[in-house]
Design a protein around this motif. Structure first.
Motif, mmCIF file in Angstrom:
data_model
loop_
_atom_site.group_PDB
_atom_site.id
_atom_site.type_symbol
_atom_site.label_atom_id
_atom_site.label_comp_id
_atom_site.label_asym_id
_atom_site.label_seq_id
_atom_site.Cartn_x
_atom_site.Cartn_y
_atom_site.Cartn_z
ATOM 1 N N PHE A 1 22.628 47.498 40.717
ATOM 2 C CA PHE A 1 22.299 47.395 42.145
ATOM 3 C C PHE A 1 22.215 45.954 42.606
ATOM 4 C CE2 PHE A 1 20.758 51.608 40.960
ATOM 5 C CZ PHE A 1 21.340 52.376 41.954
ATOM 6 N N LYS A 2 21.662 45.096 41.756
ATOM 7 C CA LYS A 2 21.597 43.681 42.093
ATOM 8 C C LYS A 2 23.010 43.131 42.242
ATOM 9 C CE LYS A 2 17.314 42.472 42.536
ATOM 10 N NZ LYS A 2 16.355 42.453 41.414
ATOM 11 N N ALA A 3 23.875 43.570 41.363
ATOM 12 C CA ALA A 3 25.265 43.102 41.404
ATOM 13 C C ALA A 3 25.943 43.527 42.692
ATOM 14 C CB ALA A 3 26.033 43.632 40.196
ATOM 15 N N LEU A 4 25.662 44.719 43.149
ATOM 16 C CA LEU A 4 26.303 45.248 44.354
ATOM 17 C C LEU A 4 25.698 44.675 45.636
ATOM 18 C CD1 LEU A 4 26.694 49.018 43.397
ATOM 19 C CD2 LEU A 4 28.502 47.306 43.541
ATOM 20 N N ALA A 5 24.591 43.963 45.504
ATOM 21 C CA ALA A 5 23.867 43.498 46.685
ATOM 22 C C ALA A 5 24.541 42.342 47.414
ATOM 23 C CB ALA A 5 22.443 43.106 46.297
ATOM 24 N N ASP A 6 25.465 41.670 46.757
ATOM 25 C CA ASP A 6 26.099 40.501 47.371
ATOM 26 C C ASP A 6 27.491 40.814 47.923
ATOM 27 O OD1 ASP A 6 26.051 37.358 47.567
ATOM 28 O OD2 ASP A 6 28.020 37.941 46.791
ATOM 29 N N PRO A 7 27.772 40.384 49.163
ATOM 30 C CA PRO A 7 29.066 40.686 49.804
ATOM 31 C C PRO A 7 30.265 40.098 49.068
ATOM 32 C CG PRO A 7 27.783 39.149 51.132
ATOM 33 C CD PRO A 7 26.870 39.671 50.080
ATOM 34 N N THR A 8 30.100 38.920 48.495
ATOM 35 C CA THR A 8 31.213 38.322 47.758
ATOM 36 C C THR A 8 31.556 39.152 46.535
ATOM 37 O OG1 THR A 8 30.536 36.118 48.482
ATOM 38 C CG2 THR A 8 32.034 36.243 46.607
ATOM 39 N N ARG A 9 30.521 39.612 45.839
ATOM 40 C CA ARG A 9 30.761 40.437 44.647
ATOM 41 C C ARG A 9 31.418 41.756 45.026
ATOM 42 N NH1 ARG A 9 25.812 37.979 42.611
ATOM 43 N NH2 ARG A 9 24.497 39.647 43.435
ATOM 44 N N ARG A 10 31.005 42.337 46.142
ATOM 45 C CA ARG A 10 31.642 43.584 46.582
ATOM 46 C C ARG A 10 33.108 43.340 46.928
ATOM 47 N NH1 ARG A 10 26.731 44.012 49.322
ATOM 48 N NH2 ARG A 10 27.645 43.643 51.359
ATOM 49 N N PHE A 11 33.374 42.184 47.512
ATOM 50 C CA PHE A 11 34.760 41.842 47.834
ATOM 51 C C PHE A 11 35.595 41.670 46.577
ATOM 52 C CE2 PHE A 11 37.954 38.545 49.094
ATOM 53 C CZ PHE A 11 38.738 39.397 49.851
ATOM 54 N N LEU A 12 34.997 41.081 45.557
ATOM 55 C CA LEU A 12 35.698 40.937 44.282
ATOM 56 C C LEU A 12 36.033 42.313 43.703
ATOM 57 C CD1 LEU A 12 33.630 38.000 42.713
ATOM 58 C CD2 LEU A 12 36.013 37.911 43.484
ATOM 59 N N LEU A 13 35.102 43.243 43.829
ATOM 60 C CA LEU A 13 35.367 44.618 43.372
ATOM 61 C C LEU A 13 36.497 45.239 44.194
ATOM 62 C CD1 LEU A 13 31.794 46.124 42.756
ATOM 63 C CD2 LEU A 13 33.427 45.228 41.081
ATOM 64 N N ASP A 14 36.513 44.950 45.486
ATOM 65 C CA ASP A 14 37.597 45.454 46.349
ATOM 66 C C ASP A 14 38.944 44.940 45.853
ATOM 67 O OD1 ASP A 14 35.880 46.848 48.012
ATOM 68 O OD2 ASP A 14 35.647 45.187 49.418
ATOM 69 N N LEU A 15 38.972 43.666 45.512
ATOM 70 C CA LEU A 15 40.222 43.059 45.025
ATOM 71 C C LEU A 15 40.680 43.735 43.739
ATOM 72 C CD1 LEU A 15 39.472 39.253 45.599
ATOM 73 C CD2 LEU A 15 41.079 40.676 46.874
ATOM 74 N N LEU A 16 39.743 43.986 42.835
ATOM 75 C CA LEU A 16 40.096 44.623 41.568
ATOM 76 C C LEU A 16 40.423 46.102 41.757
ATOM 77 C CD1 LEU A 16 37.472 42.992 39.182
ATOM 78 C CD2 LEU A 16 39.879 42.387 39.513
ATOM 79 N N PHE A 17 39.843 46.706 42.785
ATOM 80 C CA PHE A 17 40.149 48.106 43.100
ATOM 81 C C PHE A 17 41.590 48.210 43.601
ATOM 82 C CE2 PHE A 17 39.916 51.658 46.286
ATOM 83 C CZ PHE A 17 39.780 52.677 45.362
ATOM 84 N N ALA A 18 42.012 47.225 44.362
ATOM 85 C CA ALA A 18 43.384 47.207 44.907
ATOM 86 C C ALA A 18 44.403 46.922 43.807
ATOM 87 C CB ALA A 18 43.489 46.175 46.020
ATOM 88 N N ARG A 19 44.056 46.012 42.910
ATOM 89 C CA ARG A 19 44.952 45.699 41.790
ATOM 90 C C ARG A 19 44.148 45.101 40.649
ATOM 91 N NH1 ARG A 19 47.474 41.267 40.566
ATOM 92 N NH2 ARG A 19 47.267 40.359 42.626
ATOM 93 N N GLU A 20 44.199 45.747 39.527
ATOM 94 C CA GLU A 20 43.383 45.328 38.386
ATOM 95 C C GLU A 20 44.085 44.254 37.553
ATOM 96 O OE1 GLU A 20 40.319 47.873 37.192
ATOM 97 O OE2 GLU A 20 41.791 49.458 36.840
#
Lengths: 112, 112
Positions: free
Chosen positions: B14-33
Motif C-alpha cells: 500500500f505504501k508503494a501504491l501511495a505515490d503517483p510516480t510509482r503508479r505511473f511506473l506500474l502503468d508503463l510496465l503494464f503497457a509493456r514489460e
DNA sequence: AAAATAGGTGACCATATGGTCACATGTCAA
DNA sequence: TTGACATGTGACCATATGGTCACCTATTTT
C-alpha cells in the motif's frame, strides 16, 4: 505522460489506503457495516480525533460512505474504488489466471 | 485487533501504491514489460536516482520483479499483490455486482 | 587499457503525514 | 432547560517521505 496527470485524481484513494489504521477501519466495515464513530473508536487504540481524521480521508476518497441519523453518523464500505484499482493493472484476460493463482496460494497457506 | 497486526505485513504494497510516480511506473510496465531503468527514467521528469528509489520500493513490495542481464536490469509488473488487495475487501459474492457496476460506469463515461 | 554505459549507495533537505489537544456545535433524555 | 452524548474544527508537533547530489561499482565497447 498524459495518463500520469489524468490519473492524479485517484490519488486520494491510494493515499487513503496507505495507512494501516485506515485499512483496519475498512476491515471493520467489511465485517459489519453501518458503524458509528464511537463504535469504530473503541476498536482502535487512538483518540477519537485520530479516528475521525482517518474516516474523513476514507470518505473523501469515496471508500467510505456515510449516512447521518440524528446525532449519529453511520459508516459504510464502498468497494467500487477498490475494484477500479484492480482493473487498472489487471486486464480481463489475465484476471482469471491471477485470481486462480492467488486462490491456490491461499489454499496452500491455510492447509498447513 | 488481531487482523490489525497480522496485516501489517502488506504495508509495503500500500505504501508503494501511495505515490503517483510509482503508479505511473506500474502503468508503463503494464503497457509493456521488461523495461530497463534508463528507459523508465526517460519517461518521468525526475533524476535517475529518484526513479531508482521508486523502483526499489515497488520491488520490495513485490509489485515489480526484476531480472538482470549483463549491465542491464529489466523490470516486470507482478499483478498478484494487486489481486490480493482486491480480495481483501471484495468477496466472491459481491465481486460480480461490483465488477458489472464498474464496467457500466466506464461505458457511460466513454460514450460521451 | 581507457572511455563510455548501466546501475547502485548514503547523506541530506524540504515538505507531507499521523496523531493529539483545546475548544465548539448539534441532538437527545430527564 | 440543564446536562450528557455524539460528532466537528483548527492549530500544533514529531516523524516519515520524496527528491537530489556527490561519489562508487560492474559491464561493455573501442
Amino acid at each position: 505522460m498524459v495518463t500520469y496527470f489524468r490519473r492524479m485524481d485517484d490519488d486520494r484513494v491510494f493515499k487513503a489506503l496507505a495507512d494501516p489504521t485506515r485499512r483496519f477501519l475498512l476491515d471493520l466495515l467489511f465485517a459489519r457495516e453501518g458503524r458509528t464513530l464511537g463504535e469504530l473508536e473503541s476498536a482502535v487504540e487512538m483518540t477519537r480525533y485520530g479516528v475521525m481524521k482517518h474516516l474523513r480521508v476514507l470518505e473523501d476518497a469515496g471508500l467510505v460512505i456515510t449516512r447521518r441519523s440524528g446525532r449519529e453518523k453511520f459508516h459504510f464500505l464502498n468497494p467500487v474504488p477498490i475494484r477500479q484499482v484492480h482493473d487498472r493493472w489487471i486486464d480481463k484476460y489475465t484476471e482469471r489466471h491471477v485470481a486462480a493463482l492467488v486462490d491456490l496460494k491461499n489454499e496452500l497457506e491455510t492447509e498447513r
